[in-house]
Design an enzyme around this catalytic site. Structure first.
Site, PDB file in Angstrom:
ATOM      1  CD  GLN A   1       3.167   7.035  -6.757  1.00 33.64           C
ATOM      2  OE1 GLN A   1       3.801   6.906  -5.728  1.00 33.64           O
ATOM      3  NE2 GLN A   1       1.852   7.161  -6.782  1.00 33.64           N
TER       4      GLN A   1
ATOM      5  CE1 TYR B   1       4.696  13.619   0.001  1.00 35.00           C
ATOM      6  CE2 TYR B   1       3.136  12.090  -0.969  1.00 35.00           C
ATOM      7  CZ  TYR B   1       3.943  12.478   0.090  1.00 35.00           C
ATOM      8  OH  TYR B   1       3.991  11.720   1.226  1.00 35.00           O
TER       9      TYR B   1
ATOM     10  NE  ARG C   1      -2.479   5.592  -6.042  1.00 30.24           N
ATOM     11  CZ  ARG C   1      -2.586   5.191  -4.766  1.00 30.24           C
ATOM     12  NH1 ARG C   1      -1.800   5.678  -3.834  1.00 30.24           N
ATOM     13  NH2 ARG C   1      -3.470   4.273  -4.434  1.00 30.24           N
TER      14      ARG C   1
ATOM     15  N   GLY D   1      -2.597  -2.120  -1.361  1.00 31.47           N
ATOM     16  CA  GLY D   1      -1.325  -1.685  -0.820  1.00 31.47           C
ATOM     17  C   GLY D   1      -0.890  -2.633   0.264  1.00 31.47           C
ATOM     18  NE  ARG D   2      -3.540  -0.384   4.467  1.00 28.41           N
ATOM     19  CZ  ARG D   2      -4.651   0.056   5.015  1.00 28.41           C
ATOM     20  NH1 ARG D   2      -4.678   0.308   6.306  1.00 28.41           N
ATOM     21  NH2 ARG D   2      -5.727   0.251   4.293  1.00 28.41           N
TER      22      ARG D   2
HETATM   23  C1  FMN Z   1       4.001   1.760   3.721  1.00 26.10           C
HETATM   24  C2  FMN Z   1       3.150   2.515   2.750  1.00 26.10           C
HETATM   25  C3  FMN Z   1       3.761   3.356   1.826  1.00 26.10           C
HETATM   26  C4  FMN Z   1       2.995   4.055   0.872  1.00 26.10           C
HETATM   27  N1  FMN Z   1       3.637   4.813  -0.092  1.00 26.10           N
HETATM   28  C5  FMN Z   1       2.915   5.359  -1.112  1.00 26.10           C
HETATM   29  C6  FMN Z   1       3.580   5.980  -2.219  1.00 26.10           C
HETATM   30  O1  FMN Z   1       4.816   6.053  -2.317  1.00 26.10           O
HETATM   31  N2  FMN Z   1       2.793   6.512  -3.197  1.00 26.10           N
HETATM   32  C7  FMN Z   1       1.422   6.460  -3.153  1.00 26.10           C
HETATM   33  O2  FMN Z   1       0.755   6.956  -4.065  1.00 26.10           O
HETATM   34  N3  FMN Z   1       0.779   5.842  -2.116  1.00 26.10           N
HETATM   35  C8  FMN Z   1       1.488   5.275  -1.124  1.00 26.10           C
HETATM   36  N4  FMN Z   1       0.834   4.579  -0.127  1.00 26.10           N
HETATM   37  C9  FMN Z   1      -0.632   4.385  -0.208  1.00 26.10           C
HETATM   38  C10 FMN Z   1      -0.969   3.029  -0.841  1.00 26.10           C
HETATM   39  O3  FMN Z   1      -0.559   2.967  -2.198  1.00 26.10           O
HETATM   40  C11 FMN Z   1      -2.486   2.750  -0.765  1.00 26.10           C
HETATM   41  O4  FMN Z   1      -3.156   3.805  -1.418  1.00 26.10           O
HETATM   42  C12 FMN Z   1      -2.994   2.645   0.662  1.00 26.10           C
HETATM   43  O5  FMN Z   1      -2.198   1.752   1.420  1.00 26.10           O
HETATM   44  C13 FMN Z   1      -4.456   2.179   0.688  1.00 26.10           C
HETATM   45  O6  FMN Z   1      -4.594   0.903   0.079  1.00 26.10           O
HETATM   46  P1  FMN Z   1      -4.810  -0.418   0.995  1.00 26.10           P
HETATM   47  O7  FMN Z   1      -6.030  -0.167   1.838  1.00 26.10           O
HETATM   48  O8  FMN Z   1      -4.988  -1.530   0.014  1.00 26.10           O
HETATM   49  O9  FMN Z   1      -3.568  -0.558   1.833  1.00 26.10           O
HETATM   50  C14 FMN Z   1       1.579   3.919   0.866  1.00 26.10           C
HETATM   51  C15 FMN Z   1       0.970   3.086   1.823  1.00 26.10           C
HETATM   52  C16 FMN Z   1       1.732   2.391   2.742  1.00 26.10           C
HETATM   53  C17 FMN Z   1       1.039   1.463   3.720  1.00 26.10           C
END
Ligand code: FMN
Length: 354
Positions: A99, A181, A228, A312-313
């Site tokens: 990314q 961003y 994205r 993500g999480r």
């Molecule tokens: C610790 C953390 C760091 C994240 N960093 C980014 C990132 O660098 N770039 C991005 O597009 N989204 C980032 N996100 C968002 C996740 O990619 C994702 O969209 C979000 O956690 C929702 O998905 P989930 O419900 O499966 O966790 C981050 C989320 C978390 C929890």
């Protein structure tokens, strides 16, 4: 009945062995010089059974850095660090895209460890505070407004990042146009008050993001470039009204490029079916994200609303998430105090089952 989550999928030139993508997550553990460390190699290796791993946000230049200990892809040392990450994921049979995240105005200067300017479409500071080196939220710096004649060279920095990612053996790149961003700052009227051809209407606000996508696609091929975005996402001071006015022109501009995929962080808006809007205006495959489960993700694919889903999480505490979803095994919960700190703790010490 066969569960399509575990079917193979082709996204441009990317070959996924299943439809479960690891969503990008910033973890603030890069080393000196914003170089990926051996711990990062291990973290991504552990999660390589995802159909596709998307790395944390990576800055294309020193000016693109806004957060503490985020990695870059502009120095030779950084390229060599990422080459180890790519090799580890490939050795496990996985695919990995990087990314590319330019923070624009979302910069706490103390996070950088060096002096560099802050740039944005307009000279408007981010209204939200951002975590500093010790995690306590601090005000961001005030940016300098970019001149129109600087933008082609800035787009070339993204293209160079894509070239460097490929030189490191990374399979493709994902442009971060979400969460307030730089690319999102151009798209959104709250941060883009320009009166030239890069501001004003939705089509004009999309002009620089499209310039960047074209520059990256020209260098590594559109079939290795993803995008994205997150319509209606307020993060970092974005205006959430009328997302269609921004995203329909963007999607119409993306359509002829033939990108590998669109990664949609779906805010589940009350007044807009985001995934349907995306599908109606662009034929690129969709990776859907946000708060999904194995069941809700499967339903999206079966309904033809997405080709793949991302977590993500769930990937933080479940390195073997794909195997757990396949067998219905319970999911471990992440330690949220260790998201952005702790080195190996809360990072590479979550065990796989069995
Ligand atoms: C610790 C953390 C760091 C994240 N960093 C980014 C990132 O660098 N770039 C991005 O597009 N989204 C980032 N996100 C968002 C996740 O990619 C994702 O969209 C979000 O956690 C929702 O998905 P989930 O419900 O499966 O966790 C981050 C989320 C978390 C929890």
């Amino acid at each position: 009945m066969n569960n399509p989550l575990f079917d193979a999928l082709t996204l441009g030139s990317l070959r996924l062995s299943n439809r479960i993508v690891m969503s990008p997550m910033t973890r603030d553990r890069a080393g000196q010089g914003d170089v990926p460390t051996d711990l990062m190699v291990e973290y991504y290796r552990q999660r390589a059974s995802a159909g596709l791993v998307v790395t944390e946000g990576v800055q294309p230049s020193a000016v693109g850095k806004g957060y503490w200990r985020t990695p870059g892809i502009w120095s030779q040392e950084q390229i060599e660090g990422w080459a180890k990450v790519a090799a580890a994921v490939h050795a496990e049979g996985g695919q990995i895209v990087m990314q590319i995240m330019h923070c624009g105005r979302v910069v706490v200067p103390a996070n950088r460890g060096y002096d560099a300017e802050i740039i944005a479409p307009s000279a408007l500071a981010c209204p939200d505070k951002v975590p500093g080196p010790d995690g306590i939220p601090l005000p961001t710096g005030t940016p300098r407004a970019l001149a129109a004649d600087e933008l082609p060279a800035l787009a070339e920095e993204f293209a160079a990042a894509a070239r460097n990612a490929r030189a490191a053996g990374i399979d493709g790149v994902e442009l971060h146009a979400s969460s307030g961003y730089l690319i999102n700052q151009f798209l959104n009227p709250a941060s883009n008050r320009r009166t030239d051809e890069f501001g004003g209407s939705g089509a004009s606000r999309a002009r620089f993001p499209l310039m960047v996508l074209k520059a990256m696609a020209d260098v590594i091929g559109a079939d290795r470039v993803g995008l994205r975005f997150s319509p209606g996402n307020p993060y970092n001071g974005m205006d959430v009204s009328a997302p269609e006015d921004t995203f329909i022109p963007l999607l119409q501009g993306v359509e002829p490029l033939g990108l590998a995929y669109l990664h949609v962080l779906d805010m589940q808006l009350k007044d807009l079916d985001t995934l349907a809007m995306v599908r109606a205006h662009c034929s690129a495959p969709i990776v859907a994200n946000n708060m999904l489960t194995a069941d809700s993700g499967r339903a999206l694919i079966e309904a033809g609303r997405a080709e793949a889903i991302s977590f993500g999480r769930a990937f933080i505490a479940n390195p073997d998430l794909v195997a757990r979803l396949r067998t219905g095994a319970p999911l471990a919960k992440p330690d949220y105090t260790l998201l952005y700190t702790g080195e190996e703790k809360g990072y590479v010490d979550y065990p796989a089952l069995g």
